[in-house]
Design a protein around this motif. Structure first.
Motif, PDB file in Angstrom:
ATOM      1  N   GLU A   1       0.799  -1.309  -0.074  1.00 60.56           N
ATOM      2  CA  GLU A   1       0.025  -0.014  -0.065  1.00 60.56           C
ATOM      3  C   GLU A   1       0.787   1.074   0.199  1.00 60.56           C
ATOM      4  OE1 GLU A   1      -3.533   2.032   2.595  1.00 60.56           O
ATOM      5  OE2 GLU A   1      -2.911   0.127   3.014  1.00 60.56           O
ATOM      6  N   ASP A   2       1.839   1.231   0.806  1.00 61.27           N
ATOM      7  CA  ASP A   2       2.784   2.361   0.914  1.00 61.27           C
ATOM      8  C   ASP A   2       3.618   2.551  -0.350  1.00 61.27           C
ATOM      9  OD1 ASP A   2       1.927   2.661   3.291  1.00 61.27           O
ATOM     10  OD2 ASP A   2       3.908   1.799   4.287  1.00 61.27           O
ATOM     11  N   ILE A   3       3.989   1.514  -1.201  1.00 60.08           N
ATOM     12  CA  ILE A   3       4.702   1.369  -2.206  1.00 60.08           C
ATOM     13  C   ILE A   3       3.748   2.150  -3.413  1.00 60.08           C
ATOM     14  CG2 ILE A   3       5.515   0.073  -4.291  1.00 60.08           C
ATOM     15  CD1 ILE A   3       6.536  -1.775  -2.073  1.00 60.08           C
ATOM     16  N   TYR A   4       2.358   1.627  -3.543  1.00 58.41           N
ATOM     17  CA  TYR A   4       1.564   2.221  -4.465  1.00 58.41           C
ATOM     18  C   TYR A   4       1.363   3.974  -4.126  1.00 58.41           C
ATOM     19  CZ  TYR A   4      -0.331  -1.908  -6.494  1.00 58.41           C
ATOM     20  OH  TYR A   4      -0.491  -3.323  -7.286  1.00 58.41           O
ATOM     21  N   THR A   5       1.154   4.274  -2.869  1.00 56.81           N
ATOM     22  CA  THR A   5       1.020   5.715  -2.563  1.00 56.81           C
ATOM     23  C   THR A   5       2.349   6.364  -3.102  1.00 56.81           C
ATOM     24  OG1 THR A   5      -0.250   5.020  -0.530  1.00 56.81           O
ATOM     25  CG2 THR A   5       0.873   7.101  -0.645  1.00 56.81           C
ATOM     26  N   LEU A   6       3.548   5.812  -2.844  1.00 58.31           N
ATOM     27  CA  LEU A   6       4.569   6.491  -2.997  1.00 58.31           C
ATOM     28  C   LEU A   6       4.756   6.768  -4.737  1.00 58.31           C
ATOM     29  CD1 LEU A   6       7.180   7.852  -2.462  1.00 58.31           C
ATOM     30  CD2 LEU A   6       8.328   5.409  -2.719  1.00 58.31           C
ATOM     31  N   LEU A   7       4.603   5.784  -5.558  1.00 56.10           N
ATOM     32  CA  LEU A   7       4.716   5.846  -6.826  1.00 56.10           C
ATOM     33  C   LEU A   7       3.565   6.688  -7.490  1.00 56.10           C
ATOM     34  CD1 LEU A   7       5.272   1.969  -7.673  1.00 56.10           C
ATOM     35  CD2 LEU A   7       7.122   3.715  -7.603  1.00 56.10           C
ATOM     36  N   TYR A   8       2.386   6.522  -7.132  1.00 56.08           N
ATOM     37  CA  TYR A   8       1.212   7.331  -7.606  1.00 56.08           C
ATOM     38  C   TYR A   8       1.448   8.836  -7.289  1.00 56.08           C
ATOM     39  CZ  TYR A   8      -1.751   3.433  -8.830  1.00 56.08           C
ATOM     40  OH  TYR A   8      -2.138   1.947  -9.450  1.00 56.08           O
ATOM     41  N   THR A   9       1.745   9.099  -6.041  1.00 57.86           N
ATOM     42  CA  THR A   9       2.213  10.374  -5.659  1.00 57.86           C
ATOM     43  C   THR A   9       3.062  11.359  -6.363  1.00 57.86           C
ATOM     44  OG1 THR A   9       1.437  10.062  -3.336  1.00 57.86           O
ATOM     45  CG2 THR A   9       2.493  12.055  -3.785  1.00 57.86           C
ATOM     46  N   ARG A  10       4.062  10.254  -6.730  1.00 59.20           N
ATOM     47  CA  ARG A  10       5.320  10.912  -7.287  1.00 59.20           C
ATOM     48  C   ARG A  10       4.967  10.974  -9.032  1.00 59.20           C
ATOM     49  NH1 ARG A  10       9.184  13.695  -6.418  1.00 59.20           N
ATOM     50  NH2 ARG A  10       9.307  12.393  -4.447  1.00 59.20           N
ATOM     51  N   ALA A  11       3.998  10.363  -9.388  1.00 55.22           N
ATOM     52  CA  ALA A  11       3.306  10.695 -10.722  1.00 55.22           C
ATOM     53  C   ALA A  11       2.973  12.232 -11.089  1.00 55.22           C
ATOM     54  CB  ALA A  11       2.230   9.717 -11.198  1.00 55.22           C
ATOM     55  N   LEU A  12       2.427  12.707  -9.895  1.00 51.37           N
ATOM     56  CA  LEU A  12       2.019  13.951 -10.011  1.00 51.37           C
ATOM     57  C   LEU A  12       2.919  15.037 -10.353  1.00 51.37           C
ATOM     58  CD1 LEU A  12      -0.859  14.382  -7.313  1.00 51.37           C
ATOM     59  CD2 LEU A  12      -0.985  14.016  -9.986  1.00 51.37           C
ATOM     60  N   SER A  13       4.252  14.835 -10.428  1.00 53.27           N
ATOM     61  CA  SER A  13       5.499  15.503 -10.508  1.00 53.27           C
ATOM     62  C   SER A  13       5.957  15.371 -11.946  1.00 53.27           C
ATOM     63  CB  SER A  13       6.365  15.671  -9.485  1.00 53.27           C
ATOM     64  OG  SER A  13       7.094  14.199  -9.465  1.00 53.27           O
ATOM     65  N   GLY A  14       5.189  14.437 -12.502  1.00 53.49           N
ATOM     66  CA  GLY A  14       5.883  13.876 -13.946  1.00 53.49           C
ATOM     67  C   GLY A  14       5.192  15.022 -14.876  1.00 53.49           C
ATOM     68  N   ALA A  15       5.972  14.982 -16.369  1.00 51.92           N
ATOM     69  CA  ALA A  15       5.509  15.812 -17.220  1.00 51.92           C
ATOM     70  C   ALA A  15       4.137  15.503 -17.761  1.00 51.92           C
ATOM     71  CB  ALA A  15       6.578  15.584 -18.367  1.00 51.92           C
ATOM     72  N   PRO A  16       3.164  16.502 -17.883  1.00 54.00           N
ATOM     73  CA  PRO A  16       1.819  16.319 -18.099  1.00 54.00           C
ATOM     74  C   PRO A  16       1.607  15.702 -19.518  1.00 54.00           C
ATOM     75  CG  PRO A  16       2.115  18.432 -17.198  1.00 54.00           C
ATOM     76  CD  PRO A  16       3.533  17.793 -17.468  1.00 54.00           C
ATOM     77  N   ASP A  17       2.460  15.740 -20.296  1.00 55.73           N
ATOM     78  CA  ASP A  17       2.532  15.154 -21.707  1.00 55.73           C
ATOM     79  C   ASP A  17       3.364  13.669 -21.791  1.00 55.73           C
ATOM     80  OD1 ASP A  17       5.040  16.037 -21.810  1.00 55.73           O
ATOM     81  OD2 ASP A  17       4.918  16.871 -23.757  1.00 55.73           O
ATOM     82  N   GLY A  18       3.758  13.377 -20.667  1.00 53.82           N
ATOM     83  CA  GLY A  18       4.608  12.070 -20.653  1.00 53.82           C
ATOM     84  C   GLY A  18       6.186  12.179 -20.719  1.00 53.82           C
ATOM     85  N   GLY A  19       6.531  13.284 -21.167  1.00 55.12           N
ATOM     86  CA  GLY A  19       7.981  13.575 -21.089  1.00 55.12           C
ATOM     87  C   GLY A  19       8.647  12.824 -22.311  1.00 55.12           C
ATOM     88  N   GLY A  20       8.213  12.569 -23.346  1.00 61.34           N
ATOM     89  CA  GLY A  20       8.663  11.864 -24.309  1.00 61.34           C
ATOM     90  C   GLY A  20       8.722  10.149 -24.069  1.00 61.34           C
ATOM     91  N   LEU A  21       7.882   9.833 -23.131  1.00 64.07           N
ATOM     92  CA  LEU A  21       7.687   8.379 -23.003  1.00 64.07           C
ATOM     93  C   LEU A  21       6.177   7.934 -23.558  1.00 64.07           C
ATOM     94  CD1 LEU A  21       9.823   8.941 -20.949  1.00 64.07           C
ATOM     95  CD2 LEU A  21       8.717   7.388 -19.171  1.00 64.07           C
ATOM     96  N   LEU A  22       6.308   6.772 -24.074  1.00 67.01           N
ATOM     97  CA  LEU A  22       5.082   6.189 -24.582  1.00 67.01           C
ATOM     98  C   LEU A  22       4.744   4.664 -24.163  1.00 67.01           C
ATOM     99  CD1 LEU A  22       2.522   6.484 -26.279  1.00 67.01           C
ATOM    100  CD2 LEU A  22       4.104   5.734 -28.483  1.00 67.01           C
ATOM    101  N   ALA A  23       3.721   4.508 -23.500  1.00 67.01           N
ATOM    102  CA  ALA A  23       3.268   3.114 -23.051  1.00 67.01           C
ATOM    103  C   ALA A  23       2.039   2.437 -23.337  1.00 67.01           C
ATOM    104  CB  ALA A  23       3.538   3.396 -21.539  1.00 67.01           C
ATOM    105  N   TYR A  24       1.991   1.110 -23.453  1.00 70.53           N
ATOM    106  CA  TYR A  24       0.784   0.532 -23.632  1.00 70.53           C
ATOM    107  C   TYR A  24       0.774  -0.619 -22.779  1.00 70.53           C
ATOM    108  CZ  TYR A  24       0.720   2.864 -28.114  1.00 70.53           C
ATOM    109  OH  TYR A  24       0.879   3.864 -29.173  1.00 70.53           O
TER     110      TYR A  24
END
Length: 531
Positions: free
Chosen positions: A345-368
């Motif tokens: 649960e703490d790992i999910y919270t950390l990863l998801y919260t960190r996502a908010l500081s990521g580039a809003p357009d993905g910063g040159g990443l593309l995932a499927y």
């Protein structure tokens, strides 16, 4: 006082039980007369490939439901010091669609074919043209007709077909019935008569007239029930299946079994026209309750219903949060290797919260996140992919934000169609485990759909809580009280929701990401050629 009330409710049989068989977890929820969660239990499971098709064995179903109930009882014991023996009512829910076929002796004829399979394309296309209604590859009728087209040996011996929720309900009650929401994922429903569409049934009979089968489709399908109707009582054998210790009493009232889409609508207070919800789990889907039927046939939109029979436009993505779970497990392994134990649960919270500081357009990443095919974007087979531009800032924040943005891309494509049809919404609510970390997936979804997204206190409880509410509605509702009225006046009267509005710049950035996502779908088709 709350614990005292809970103790008395459970002791006196005033609590209500809901069980939902989800894609990765079977969850049992006990609620009180105030609809609060008193206890919970669960069982983790996974689908497996059987002869190239995604499936769960019925032994896994029996053992999983039993274990989920046992862990619920253990939770009650630990919290309140007693063992429940009776409930006001019980409800069963499960992932919708799929194909469970049985002969006259109730013997399973072929392994359970789940919603995840996209092997029914020819049947779905033929039936969509025949009915003039979109028949998705997931639907039970598509699975049945594909077996006909394949000349499968078992077809001649079919006496009944069912969904997973209907099957478990029949085990517990002996009743071959199904809630209208789940039934609408088997065969087209007429929302005026609250049963299967007679025009489509007749058309299918005509189509099958030259086939050497003695059955008629009407005789195979479960009886359709709407929310609040009596769906039978727990039998002695059903009580022993749930509780082999013999302490659970038979005779408990049961509500119509429902699919996870319908219970998600209940859990998010979205069963009235102009409301909608987004449910995110192993799959993700948006359910929009319509004021009137859509004017045109759209192969990307499924015509289903609410648990009380109102027409719904469903946009379904076969792939949801499973790829996110894989990444979370990778980081959990890293933390263990580093000698740092962190609860998941703490790992999910950390990863998801960190996502908010990521580039809003993905910063040159593309995932499927495609573990299976994705009909909404025209991809027949799944291959999870992660790509980046050579000069991309490959950061943890950008990685996680990209993975979250990708989850919602197919839903956005389907929602564009509803916007073009002039469908209007008063509110759109979200639920599922992905929304437990406050404000993260909720914000990204708001930007993706350019729509305010509400998340309530029950967002993480999902369908097990929703089916428990439906079970209680069947047992205690006032005469002539509709399901929307019950939810408004009894369940969500003190509803506490948080709403996030779309951020214009971030929504524009999501459009840029979505454009790259759609251009790159050809890559996934090429990747699917390799095993």
């Amino acid at each position: 006082m709350a614990d005292k009330n809970a103790y008395e409710w459970i002791r006196d049989g005033q609590a209500t039980l809901g069980i939902e068989c989800g894609s990765t977890r079977i969850k049992a929820i006990l609620i009180g007369p105030d609809h609060s969660v008193l206890a919970a239990g669960g069982h983790t499971w996974e689908n497996t490939l059987v002869d190239g098709l995604w499936s769960y064995s019925l032994t896994e179903v029996h053992e999983g439901v039993q274990h989920a109930y046992a862990t619920l009882v253990a939770d009650v014991n630990e919290k309140y010091g007693l063992t429940p023996t009776c409930y006001t009512s019980i409800g069963i829910s499960a992932m919708m669609h799929g194909y469970l076929a049985f002969d006259a002796q109730k013997k399973q004829l072929v392994p359970f074919r789940t919603w995840r399979n996209v092997s029914t394309g020819p049947a779905a296309a033929q039936l969509s043209e025949l009915f003039g209604i979109n028949i998705p590859m997931r639907w039970s009728i598509a699975h049945l007709h594909q077996a006909v087209l394949n000349n499968e040996e078992h077809v001649a011996r079919i006496a009944s077909i069912n969904t997973l929720a209907g099957y478990v309900h029949e085990l517990l009650t002996g009743q071959h019935v199904l809630g209208i929401g789940d039934a609408s994922g088997m065969f087209p429903i007429d929302s005026r008569t609250y049963t299967y569409d007679e025009r489509c049934l007749d058309a299918y009979d005509t189509l099958m007239a030259d086939q050497p089968y003695t059955w008629k489709l009407r005789d195979l399908l479960p009886q359709v029930l709407v929310a609040g109707q009596d769906a039978g009582k727990l039998t002695k054998s059903g009580a022993l299946l749930l509780d082999p210790t013999g302490q659970l009493q038979a005779g408990i009232q049961m509500c119509p079994p429902e699919g996870d889409a319908g219970t998600g609508m209940v859990a998010t207070h979205a069963v009235a026209p102009r409301t909608g919800n987004v449910s995110a789990g192993t799959s993700i889907f948006a359910m929009i309750v319509l004021e009137k039927a859509l004017t045109r046939l759209h192969m990307e939109v499924d015509p289903v219903t609410t648990p009380d029979g109102s027409p719904v436009a469903m946009v379904h993505s076969n792939n949801g949060a499973s790829e996110l779970d894989v990444w979370a497990k990778v980081f959990a392994q890293f933390s263990e290797y580093a000698g740092i134990h962190m609860p998941m649960e703490d790992i999910y919270t950390l990863l998801y919260t960190r996502a908010l500081s990521g580039a809003p357009d993905g910063g040159g990443l593309l995932a499927y996140n495609l573990l299976s095919g994705e009909p909404v974007i025209g991809v027949d087979a799944g291959r999870p992919l992660l790509m980046r531009l050579p000069d991309a800032d490959f950061s943890l924040a950008d990685l996680m934000r990209t993975q979250l943005m990708t989850v919602f891309a197919p839903i956005r494509m389907g929602m564009n169609i509803l916007t073009d049809e002039g469908v209007e919404l008063d509110r759109l609510l979200a639920h599922g485990g992905i929304f437990k970390t406050a404000g993260v997936a909720q914000k990204i979804l708001a930007d993706a759909l350019r729509t305010p997204i509400a998340v309530g206190e029950t967002a993480g409880e999902g369908g097990a809580w929703g089916i428990a509410v439906l079970a209680r509605y069947a047992a205690v509702r006032a005469e002539n009280q509709t399901l929307p009225e019950y939810l408004d006046n009894d369940v969500f009267v003190d509803e506490d929701v948080t709403v996030i509005e779309p951020h214009e710049a971030d929504a524009d950035a999501y459009e840029s990401y979505l454009s790259r996502y759609m251009r790159g779908t050809a890559i996934t088709r090429t990747a699917a050629q390799y095993s």
